[in-house]
Design an enzyme around this catalytic site. Structure first.
Site, PDB file in Angstrom:
ATOM      1  N   ASP A  29       0.820  -1.209   0.000  1.00 26.47           N
ATOM      2  CA  ASP A  29       0.000   0.000   0.000  1.00 26.47           C
ATOM      3  C   ASP A  29       0.854   1.258   0.000  1.00 26.47           C
ATOM      4  OD1 ASP A  29       0.786  -0.833   2.668  1.00 26.47           O
ATOM      5  OD2 ASP A  29      -0.385   0.848   3.405  1.00 26.47           O
ATOM      6  N   CYS A  30       1.407   1.597  -1.136  1.00 22.48           N
ATOM      7  CA  CYS A  30       2.263   2.778  -1.237  1.00 22.48           C
ATOM      8  C   CYS A  30       1.786   3.681  -2.365  1.00 22.48           C
ATOM      9  CB  CYS A  30       3.715   2.366  -1.475  1.00 22.48           C
ATOM     10  SG  CYS A  30       4.836   3.762  -1.685  1.00 22.48           S
ATOM     11  N   LYS A  57      14.457  -4.485   5.484  1.00 25.35           N
ATOM     12  CA  LYS A  57      15.068  -4.215   4.191  1.00 25.35           C
ATOM     13  C   LYS A  57      16.356  -5.030   4.011  1.00 25.35           C
ATOM     14  CE  LYS A  57      13.187   0.427   4.594  1.00 25.35           C
ATOM     15  NZ  LYS A  57      13.476   1.837   4.899  1.00 25.35           N
ATOM     16  N   SER A  83       9.867   8.885  -6.500  1.00 25.45           N
ATOM     17  CA  SER A  83       8.757   8.558  -7.402  1.00 25.45           C
ATOM     18  C   SER A  83       8.502   9.652  -8.428  1.00 25.45           C
ATOM     19  CB  SER A  83       7.487   8.289  -6.598  1.00 25.45           C
ATOM     20  OG  SER A  83       7.107   9.432  -5.845  1.00 25.45           O
ATOM     21  N   HIS A 176      -5.888   6.428  -0.754  1.00 26.93           N
ATOM     22  CA  HIS A 176      -5.545   6.340   0.662  1.00 26.93           C
ATOM     23  C   HIS A 176      -6.442   7.253   1.499  1.00 26.93           C
ATOM     24  CE1 HIS A 176      -1.643   4.052   1.133  1.00 26.93           C
ATOM     25  NE2 HIS A 176      -1.869   3.996  -0.168  1.00 26.93           N
ATOM     26  N   TRP A 223      -2.165   2.120   7.915  1.00 29.39           N
ATOM     27  CA  TRP A 223      -2.455   3.343   8.680  1.00 29.39           C
ATOM     28  C   TRP A 223      -2.921   3.055  10.106  1.00 29.39           C
ATOM     29  CZ3 TRP A 223      -2.463   8.652   7.257  1.00 29.39           C
ATOM     30  CH2 TRP A 223      -2.039   8.909   5.931  1.00 29.39           C
TER      31      TRP A 223
END
Length: 228
Positions: A29-30, A57, A83, A176, A223
């Site tokens: 969810d990005c 990571k 991005s 979102h 969230w």
């Protein structure tokens, strides 16, 4: 020109590093990843997708991108780890179809604050009742500004009847925003903004958006830490 660009695209191998879903099997969810992913799909540029667990990571990923952020685009000896920079690179390298439509700069300006203003409200756990109301009203004002902009333009999207860079930025953010505002805040004023409603219905229902999105449950989970 389009055929030439597609031929050039075939010669470049891209790796697109993205946030993984909670189970590690699909896109997470990005909204920033979805922004760049939309541009890739709209441009018809193929890439190998590499799912990254951002909570653990891998060392090799941090060596590639010390910031450890997603999305990250890698090709040849280059790494683009922002991005917006990815979208701009794709626009410059593959100008057809263009996403930098007339009016894009103004559309980015009009829509540019809604996510940060919303985040301030959504994350305001310790705010007083009056502070909470002020933050909510500021968020509503941002939505109304976007609704008025869409209503005055008469277009399907922000800059016309096709996707623009501004849409690639705004639509994932609105996904979102609407999910979090409704699920956690009980916010229902979206229905009072018809132009915005039409925009979201068109954007969220498009094939390209569906090809780049993720279940709303992923957003809720992502969230939830702000509402515990």
């Amino acid at each position: 020109v389009i055929l030439k660009k597609m031929s050039q695209e075939q010669k470049i191998e891209y790796k697109f590093y993205v946030k993984a879903s909670p189970d590690g099997k699909s896109l997470g969810d990005c909204p920033f990843t979805q922004r760049a992913n939309l541009a890739l799909k709209l441009k018809g540029v193929r890439a190998t997708y590499v799912l990254i667990d951002l909570s653990a990571k891998p060392k090799w990923f941090l060596e590639l991108n010390p910031a450890g952020s997603s999305p990250t685009l890698q090709f040849d000896d280059r790494v683009i780890a922002d991005s917006y920079d990815i979208v701009r690179y794709l626009e410059e390298t593959y100008p057809h179809p263009t996403l930098d439509l007339p009016g894009n700069e103004e559309a980015e300006r009009v829509t540019g604050d809604v996510f940060s203003v919303f985040s301030s409200w959504a994350k305001s756990r310790d705010a007083s009742v009056s502070e909470e109301a002020k933050l909510r009203d500021s968020f509503t004002a941002e939505l109304e500004k976007i609704d008025a902009f869409l209503a005055s333009s008469g277009h399907t999207f922000l800059c016309g009847d096709t996707w623009s860079i501004a849409d690639c930025i705004l639509a994932p953010r609105l996904y979102h925003i609407t999910e979090v505002a409704r699920h956690f805040k009980g916010y229902a004023r979206f229905e009072e903004m018809p132009a915005l409603q039409r925009y979201m219905k068109k954007a969220f229902g498009s094939d390209v958006f569906k090809a780049t999105d993720y279940p709303p449950e992923f957003i809720h989970q992502g969230w939830s830490k702000y509402f515990q």
